[in-house]
Every structure is written in C-alpha cells, then in structure tokens.
Write a protein that holds these residues in place. Structure first.
Motif, short mmCIF file in Angstrom:
data_model
loop_
_atom_site.label_atom_id
_atom_site.label_comp_id
_atom_site.label_asym_id
_atom_site.label_seq_id
_atom_site.Cartn_x
_atom_site.Cartn_y
_atom_site.Cartn_z
N HIS A 281 0.84 -1.21 0.00
CA HIS A 281 0.00 0.00 0.00
C HIS A 281 0.87 1.25 0.00
N SER B 200 -3.67 9.29 0.61
CA SER B 200 -5.01 9.78 0.29
C SER B 200 -6.04 8.67 0.27
N ASP B 201 -5.66 7.47 -0.18
CA ASP B 201 -6.59 6.35 -0.28
C ASP B 201 -6.62 5.55 1.02
N ILE B 202 -7.79 5.15 1.43
CA ILE B 202 -7.94 4.29 2.61
C ILE B 202 -7.59 2.85 2.21
N HIS C 106 -15.32 8.39 6.03
CA HIS C 106 -15.38 8.81 4.63
C HIS C 106 -16.39 7.95 3.90
N TYR D 208 -12.40 4.86 9.40
CA TYR D 208 -11.01 4.48 9.19
C TYR D 208 -10.12 5.10 10.26
#
Length: 239
Positions: A138, A142-144, A172, A177
């Motif tokens: 990963h 910005s991305d979960i 979100h 998260y």
C-alpha cells in the motif's frame, strides 16, 4: 518491519511523555532495549537464533508485554541505547542513563469503535492488522487501505502479525477508518496512512509517563536491576 511491536510501544511511551508533561521535546524511547532485554523478564530463555524473525526481534513480541516491562523496569532513551533493527546476544545496558517509565497501561482488546474513539481523544494507541501482501504494497496517504481480511473481535482475541500506531479515527463515505503510522517508512506516505477500522484490532495504550535518572545497574541472583532516586525527574532537558 518485524520488530514493529517494540517500535510501536516505544513510540507510544514517547508520545505519552509529551502529553503528560507538556514537553516541547519529543524524547524518543529505545525500541532496541525492548527487543533485547525484555526476554530476561518474560522467561524467553532461548537466545539461539532460529529464523530471520528471531534475529530482528519479532519473536513473542507484544506491545502489552512491552508496556509491562516499561512500567516495571523503564526504557532508555534512544541516544543511550541506539536502535539497530536486529537482535544481539552481547548487548549491554547503559550503567548511567535516563529512563522513561509509565504508571500504567490499558488492555484494549475487544473495545468497540466508540470506546476506541474515546481513548484516541486522550492519546495514540496500538492496534494490530494482518500484514498481507496488499497491505505491504500500500502506498500513498489519500486512499484508505480497504484490505482483504476482516477482523471479528467476537470470534477471537488473538493478535494479528503486525502492529501500528493509531492517532485518530474519521469517516469517509460511511466507512470508518484509522489514521495510522507504520514502522515501515515505505508504507503509505512516509509510514503514514489510513486503514479501514474493521481490518484492525485495538491492543492497548499507556498512561502516566515520567523520567528517572538511573545511577547504576547491578545484579542480584542472576537478575539485573537499576538503582534509581525516589523522585521523578519529569522536566529533564535531554536535547
């Protein structure tokens, strides 16, 4: 990084000292002392390295055990016991140093998201996640990370194979998260990222961090102990 449990425990103690003392200096506790010395106190007597995980200090690592070690024995600051990311058999405890202690720690296994949110208002916590291949790869903040493994606290209290620091919780598009920090600086963005709450298992947190000057190290019946003054030196300037 396989010694993540030690890095996370040391990081949480360091943060707790800042929060408890309103210190302007982030005093870094030594994860190296945890991976090398806590085995003396938890009867992990086999020092023959069998696997790469043994060599880097992963064996039997658990932040809760680390907190108990720090509560009872303290932990050196990193400049006095530098982190080298692997286990040694000939390490020596500094005989004159400054050690960080905690007054207590909290076992958070099985906590609901609401209880975790309440704790995060007070301090960072430790939480575990299954370090799958997709997790390890990963990148970006910005991305979960949505993962491919869901933890069910009602069915098990076992730890996953990786531990991170959790700083906050947010939402979100209906998904909760955690904002986390990993010991691997290549993960996420410089080690920081977002992970879906349902992928993680809260482990614990510490409280009441303080500092003592350690005058010397001695031995009694095969066990090392520290001589420390009675008062807590909470405002020592180390840097």
């Amino acid at each position: 990084m396989a010694c993540c449990w030690a890095i996370v425990a040391a990081t949480l103690v360091s943060w707790q000292y800042v929060l408890d003392t309103d210190s302007w200096s982030f005093i870094v506790a030594s994860p190296q002392e945890l991976i090398e010395q806590f085995e003396r106190h938890f009867e992990v007597r086999n020092t023959h390295f069998q696997t790469d995980q043994d060599k880097c200090g992963c064996r039997r690592g658990d932040p809760r055990r680390a907190f108990e070690f720090i509560k009872n024995h303290g932990i050196n600051i990193n400049p006095n016991y530098p982190f080298i990311a692997h286990l040694r058999t000939d390490s020596q405890i500094p005989t004159h140093s400054v050690k960080m202690f905690i007054k207590d720690w909290l076992d958070m296994r099985g906590y609901s998201v609401d209880r975790v949110r309440d704790e995060l208002k007070l301090h960072p916590i430790a939480a575990s996640i299954e370090a799958t291949e997709s997790f390890m790869q990963h990148r970006g903040n910005s991305d979960i990370f949505l993962g491919d493994y869901i933890f069910h606290p009602s069915s098990s209290t076992a730890l996953h194979n990786h531990v991170v620091v959790v700083y906050s919780i947010d939402e979100h598009e209906g998904e909760l998260y955690y904002e986390v920090q990993d010991s691997n600086l290549d993960w996420g963005e410089g080690g920081f990222g977002k992970i879906l709450c349902s992928l993680m298992n809260p482990i614990g947190a510490c409280s009441g961090a303080y500092i003592k000057k350690v005058h010397s190290v001695d031995e009694h019946e095969g066990e090392l102990y520290y001589e420390v003054p009675d008062s807590n030196h909470r405002n020592i300037t180390l840097y």
